[in-house]
Structure formats: structure tokens, C-alpha cells
Design an enzyme around this catalytic site. Structure first.
Site, mmCIF file in Angstrom:
data_model
loop_
_atom_site.group_PDB
_atom_site.id
_atom_site.type_symbol
_atom_site.label_atom_id
_atom_site.label_comp_id
_atom_site.label_asym_id
_atom_site.label_seq_id
_atom_site.Cartn_x
_atom_site.Cartn_y
_atom_site.Cartn_z
ATOM 1 N N THR A 47 0.828 -1.209 0.000
ATOM 2 C CA THR A 47 0.000 0.000 0.000
ATOM 3 C C THR A 47 0.861 1.258 0.000
ATOM 4 O OG1 THR A 47 -1.720 -1.166 1.236
ATOM 5 C CG2 THR A 47 -1.804 1.235 1.238
ATOM 6 N N TYR A 110 -13.203 -4.357 -3.381
ATOM 7 C CA TYR A 110 -14.317 -3.995 -4.259
ATOM 8 C C TYR A 110 -15.251 -5.170 -4.509
ATOM 9 C CZ TYR A 110 -17.169 -1.834 -7.803
ATOM 10 O OH TYR A 110 -18.241 -1.336 -8.490
ATOM 11 N N TYR A 136 -2.779 -10.146 4.480
ATOM 12 C CA TYR A 136 -2.814 -8.725 4.814
ATOM 13 C C TYR A 136 -4.259 -8.319 5.036
ATOM 14 C CZ TYR A 136 -2.047 -3.624 4.091
ATOM 15 O OH TYR A 136 -2.008 -2.259 4.215
ATOM 16 N N ARG A 141 -9.487 -0.285 4.215
ATOM 17 C CA ARG A 141 -9.219 -0.005 2.799
ATOM 18 C C ARG A 141 -9.995 -0.932 1.865
ATOM 19 N NH1 ARG A 141 -4.932 3.130 0.919
ATOM 20 N NH2 ARG A 141 -3.571 3.984 2.528
ATOM 21 N N LYS A 164 -0.355 -9.771 8.404
ATOM 22 C CA LYS A 164 -0.212 -8.350 8.743
ATOM 23 C C LYS A 164 -1.590 -7.882 9.165
ATOM 24 C CE LYS A 164 0.684 -3.740 6.862
ATOM 25 N NZ LYS A 164 0.996 -2.915 5.664
ATOM 26 N N ILE A 206 4.929 -4.320 10.270
ATOM 27 C CA ILE A 206 5.152 -3.868 8.898
ATOM 28 C C ILE A 206 4.779 -2.392 8.912
ATOM 29 C CG2 ILE A 206 4.454 -4.094 6.493
ATOM 30 C CD1 ILE A 206 4.160 -7.101 6.983
#
Length: 294
Positions: A47, A110, A136, A141, A164, A206
Site C-alpha cells: 500500500t 471492491y 494482509y 481499505r 499483517k 510492517i
């Protein structure tokens, strides 16, 4: 216990851009700086690296270049995740072929999917490569959360070794730790929650903050893991003003500005991200000065 990719500070590295593409000379400088200053791993094309606005050719070039420059001095984790399983498999195979130590796979965004879909998605990718996989989880997000029970199922896949965790939900992290134990290493995905997640058995972070100050973040984690909890906690609290400034706008807008202030020419974020506001530039400037970094 499964393979541990790293303990300590994994830097979610920014990608330096010019108007024409990736600035590879500056990327070389960033990698050398991170290694010199104590980063324990580098996460490429995540990201913070603006992978969502990089072409496939750019991602491949950056992954291969970073592996070459690091030259096995520290692990390189390639961000190959996405919302098209077939494409993720293709890029993951490429990362493995050029020597990546592991891959980082964000949840599909999405189109999202169900928890059963997450298990199918990650399992299909895991079966296509042999290198370790880091899940992740960043629902803020992507709009989808990896539930603890899903983590448990995925931890049974041999090369899914870590997560993560960037949900910001400490109760969820505790549940993952309780269910998965040593079968799924946990890395904080939030710079303001490093010590809390370490206290639940996490192995590191991270980090966005470590783009600027890898040694500080590395030392914070190692202090905790070596039993110096009070010093680690003090470091966590001391870093909060700078961490908050680095997330005053959408990441990586602030950190790219901060990198410029400490001497790296990383360029501007790519559209639709824009330059940091003047108000938040002041916040970054003040936080860096207080941290004796500028």
C-alpha cells in the site's frame, strides 16, 4: 512451528517516482538506507509503495530490482495481492521466480467475497507457489475483514505463515493469536499498536514510520522481545505524535513528504493521491523536528 520470515521491523517501502516512471536510483538509495539503519525486512509494492497505481511491468521491475539490490542481506516480501485471483497467482509466481523471500497478499477489494471465498482465494494462491505467504488484513481499505476463524483455517495451509493485522481491533488480534498460536505469525500493520500487538505474541511490525526511522522501530520491537518492556512502551508513546502526523492524510501522502524533508527524492504520490496540504506539512515538520530528524 512454521517458518518465521522476520522478527522486528519490516518497512513498507515507498516507491520513488519521477514524471516518467519509477526512480530506480533513488530506490537503490532507499534500500541501502533501510539495510544500514537496521530494518529487518522490506515490503515492496505494498500500500505504501502505491502498488494500486503501478503497472504490472513496473511492479515486476521494482520487485526484481529490490531483490537484486538487497542481495539476501534482509528478506524481501513482494506485495502481489489483488482482487483477481488469476492475476495474483501470475504475479506471485513471478515474484518467486526472481527470488522473493515471501509474498504479501491483501484481501480482495471492491468485489470483496465471503469468508469461504477468502479461504478459496488464498488457498489457490498458496498452492501455486512454494514461498511463504503473509496475509494482509486491512478492512478500512478493502471493505472486508479476515475473521479469526478464517485465519485458523488458512493457518492449516503449509506456506501461509503470517498475517499483517491492520484492522486496529486488538480483541480480534487476541483471538487470532489464541486460535492460531505458532501456526500464524502476527505482524502489526499499525505503527501506533506495535507494543500492544507484541504483548499478544506478535513478532514485529510492517511499518510506515520506519521509512523515516528504521532503527527506532527496530529497537522498539527488539526491546520488547528481549524483555525491556518499559523502554519499548516508552518508545511507542514517544513516537505517537510523529505516527499521527504520518497518517494525517491518506498513506502514503504524508510519508512521501516526510521522506523529502529528510533528504530522499521520492517524488509526488500518483493520482488520485495528491500533494500533502499545507496544514499537515506543518504537522510533519513539527513532528520531525521534535524527533530530531529535521
Amino acid at each position: 512451528m512454521k517458518k518465521v520470515i522476520f522478527k522486528g521491523c519490516g518497512t513498507a517501502l515507498v516507491t520513488p517516482f519521477t514524471n516518467d516512471g519509477v526512480n530506480f536510483e533513488e530506490l537503490r538509495k532507499l534500500i541501502e538506507f533501510q539495510i544500514l539503519e537496521g530494518a529487518d525486512s522490506l515490503i515492496i509494492c505494498g500500500t505504501t509503495g502505491e502498488s494500486s497505481t503501478m503497472s504490472l511491468e513496473e511492479k515486476k521491475a521494482v520487485i526484481e530490482f529490490s531483490i537484486k539490490i538487497a542481495n539476501k542481506r534482509i528478506p524481501i516480501i513482494a506485495g502481489t495481492g489483488g482482487n483477481n485471483t488469476k492475476d495474483v497467482i501470475s504475479l506471485s509466481k513471478y515474484a518467486e521466480s526472481v527470488g522473493a523471500d515471501a509474498i504479501l497478499l491483501v484481501t480482495p477489494y471492491y468485489n470483496k467475497t465471503t469468508q469461504a471465498g477468502l479461504i478459496a482465494h488464498y488457498t489457490a494462491i498458496a498452492e501455486s507457489v512454494d514461498i511463504p505467504i503473509v496475509l494482509y488484513n486491512v478492512p478500512g481499505r478493502t471493505g472486508i475483514n479476515i475473521e479469526p476463524a478464517t485465519c485458523l483455517e488458512l493457518s492449516k495451509v503449509p506456506n501461509i505463515v503470517a498475517i499483517k493485522e491492520a484492522s486496529g481491533n486488538i480483541s480480534q488480534v487476541a483471538k487470532i493469536a489464541q486460535l492460531c498460536s505458532d501456526e500464524l505469525s502476527i505482524y502489526s500493520g499499525n505503527d501506533d499498536l506495535i507494543v500492544p500487538i507484541l504483548s499478544l505474541g506478535g513478532l514485529g511490525v510492517i511499518s510506515v514510520l520506519s521509512n523515516i526511522y528504521p532503527k527506532f522501530v527496530h529497537d522498539m520491537v527488539m526491546d520488547y522481545l528481549s524483555g525491556n518492556w518499559q523502554k519499548a512502551c516508552a518508545s511507542q508513546l514517544y513516537s505517537l505524535p510523529l505516527t499521527n502526523a504520518l497518517f494525517s492524510e491518506v498513506n502514503p501522502i504524508p510519508v512521501k513528504y516526510a521522506m523529502k524533508k529528510i533528504g530522499f527524492d521520492c517524488g509526488e504520490p500518483r493520482l488520485p493521491l495528491v500533494e500533502l496540504s499545507d496544514t499537515n506539512k506543518v504537522k510533519i515538520d513539527k513532528a520531525l523536528k521534535n524527533f530530531e530528524l529535521a
